[in-house]
Design a protein around this motif. Structure first.
Motif, PDB file in Angstrom:
ATOM      1  N   THR A 149       0.825  -1.513   0.004  1.00 12.11           N
ATOM      2  CA  THR A 149      -0.406   0.104  -0.053  1.00 12.11           C
ATOM      3  C   THR A 149       0.693   1.554  -0.266  1.00 12.11           C
ATOM      4  OG1 THR A 149      -1.375  -1.425   1.613  1.00 12.11           O
ATOM      5  CG2 THR A 149      -2.068   0.772   2.004  1.00 12.11           C
ATOM      6  N   VAL A 150       0.717   2.216  -0.761  1.00 10.83           N
ATOM      7  CA  VAL A 150       1.130   3.280  -1.412  1.00 10.83           C
ATOM      8  C   VAL A 150       0.376   4.993  -0.470  1.00 10.83           C
ATOM      9  CG1 VAL A 150       0.946   3.378  -3.469  1.00 10.83           C
ATOM     10  CG2 VAL A 150       3.164   4.896  -2.089  1.00 10.83           C
ATOM     11  N   ASP A 165       6.594   9.256  -0.633  1.00  7.67           N
ATOM     12  CA  ASP A 165       5.921   7.663  -0.437  1.00  7.67           C
ATOM     13  C   ASP A 165       5.936   7.668   0.843  1.00  7.67           C
ATOM     14  OD1 ASP A 165       5.497   8.498  -3.419  1.00  7.67           O
ATOM     15  OD2 ASP A 165       6.702   6.280  -4.031  1.00  7.67           O
ATOM     16  N   VAL A 212       4.771   3.818   2.406  1.00  7.92           N
ATOM     17  CA  VAL A 212       5.062   2.321   1.819  1.00  7.92           C
ATOM     18  C   VAL A 212       4.321   1.368   2.547  1.00  7.92           C
ATOM     19  CG1 VAL A 212       6.235   1.002  -0.127  1.00  7.92           C
ATOM     20  CG2 VAL A 212       6.210   2.787  -0.746  1.00  7.92           C
ATOM     21  N   PHE A 249       5.207  -2.365   2.399  1.00  9.27           N
ATOM     22  CA  PHE A 249       4.773  -3.469   1.919  1.00  9.27           C
ATOM     23  C   PHE A 249       4.389  -4.691   2.293  1.00  9.27           C
ATOM     24  CE2 PHE A 249       9.391  -1.530   0.914  1.00  9.27           C
ATOM     25  CZ  PHE A 249       8.975  -1.274   0.109  1.00  9.27           C
TER      26      PHE A 249
END
Length: 59
Positions: free
Chosen positions: A37-38, A50, A52, A54
């Motif tokens: 998800t970012v 960003d 992030v 993972f």
């Protein structure tokens, strides 16, 4: 390391709501990607970052 470089920043998408409540301007809300998800935010100088989170096994 030069003064302009960053060694490591550890912010993840789970911090999104907290950061947003503190006034951080997000350019993109959290979105699913193949690797996790970012979310994207803009800092005080206009730089996009960003966040992030993972997925398991994505690193």
């Amino acid at each position: 390391m030069t003064p302009q470089s960053i060694a490591h920043i550890a912010l993840v998408v789970r911090d999104y709501e907290d950061l947003k409540a503190k006034g951080v301007t997000f350019e993109r809300a959290p979105k699913k990607a193949p690797y996790g998800t970012v979310a994207v935010f803009r800092d005080l100088y206009g730089t996009l970052w960003d966040l992030v989170q993972f997925s398991d096994g994505a690193r």
